[in-house]
Design an enzyme around this catalytic site. Sequence first.
Site: not given
Ligand code: EPZ
Length: 422
Positions: A22-23, A118, A123-125, A127, A308, A400
């Site tokens: 999925k990811n 969520c 989960r801010p964006v 970065l 995950d 999902r």
């Molecule tokens: C991806 O989410 C996956 N989703 C998640 O899977 C997975 O848990 C996660 O990576 C970690 O491996 C998809 O690929 C669609 P991150 P992502 O950016 O990219 C913080 C599932 O169950 N962060 O690596 O959103 C964030 O809040 C899902 O399939 C910021 O602060 O994860 C988290 O605490 C759940 N600012 C940490 O970093 C940002 O701009 C890691 O998040 C981005 C992230």
Amino acid sequence: MDSIIVTGNGPLNGQIPIAGAKNACLTLMPATLLSEEPLTLTNAPRLSDIKTMTTLLQSLGAEVTQMQGGQVLALSSHALDNHVADYDIVRKMRASILVLGPMLARDGHAVVSLPGGCAIGARPVDLHLKALEAMGAELELREGYVHAKAPGGLKGGIFEFPFVSVGATENALMAATLAKGTTVLKNAAREPEIVDLAQCLRKMGAQIEGEGTHEITVQGVDRLHGATHPVVPDRIELGTYMLAPAICGGEVECLGGRLALVGAFCEKLDEAGIEVEETALGLKVRRRGDRVRAVNVTTEPFPGFPTDLQAQMMALMCTAEGTSVLEERIFENRFMHAPELMRMGARIDVQGGTATVTGVERLKAAPVMATDLRASVSLILAGLAAEGETQVNRVYHLDRGYERVEEKLSAVGARIERVRET
Ligand code: EPZ
């Protein structure tokens, strides 16, 4: 809302096919925005999240056709007639933010709703946005939307992620393929889904080096062409189903599984007394004795133990011999499955980001509530070996990320059925 009834039914035996990730698919699909030529994805999983991404891309003017029952996705975005990713779609699935980098790189402008938080965290964006600014993007946040511009196109830049982010690495990597000059992404995520994306982009003509390491270098090109790419097997679905025989006993072969996708996870399984054998078809899993041993787990970015699979591992630890400590270091609120497992008799003490699980002989069935995707499947795993009939409610979370979960588990002897809400 549908629910799933699962009844403890002894050891499981047989084969479970593992679908495409999925990811990986959720970042491969937006890559179509980088080229005017067709992108074909094979081994695509049939999931509601893929349908949501399809709807989002179609709302931008891309064409997405599902073939062979959804296992093949034919995508084409020769002309985008809309550059706004609407809140109504984005709020349903956070991965929608992954259209920002490609759209901006291709047409120099994009408006994407902020995804919002969520169940598992804020989960801010930030970065994602900082990485794009390092490539010359001009961003403005207005009324819950990111308004992004790159007059004259993106330019290669150097960006060091303060901590590993999978999605931000994916957004930046896709954007960098069309930026003018060289981009270096430091402290990049190393997940197999990133490697899969880079391999697909390279087939489209991108010049990328270093995927799978902490430093990725991209030489921008003027345009990308079409490609056909198989989605990498889903390591989280794989790990989830590897735990089924670990919890119930028996022997299950996960077809398409590869050790390289689940290295750290398998080390923990071995420590707990679970045998994993790599076969010509995938990974064969069996429990060594009658009860697994408690082990400690700390979630980390790949190649560490995947966040995950934390909920699913907790389900296994509930009936392990001894006490296990699970530390969740990636998300701030990812233990919502704990109170539900406790309804089934599990002994769990949650303190902040640490859960201490004292194993009991056997769980007892109870009605439980799914709260997020991976929590929902951990409740199903717990129900597989619990005494009696467990009803897992709100299984739309499950759909999902897991295709045909009842079919796949029934095929190896589980007693599981879906109750469709009338
Ligand atoms: C991806 O989410 C996956 N989703 C998640 O899977 C997975 O848990 C996660 O990576 C970690 O491996 C998809 O690929 C669609 P991150 P992502 O950016 O990219 C913080 C599932 O169950 N962060 O690596 O959103 C964030 O809040 C899902 O399939 C910021 O602060 O994860 C988290 O605490 C759940 N600012 C940490 O970093 C940002 O701009 C890691 O998040 C981005 C992230």
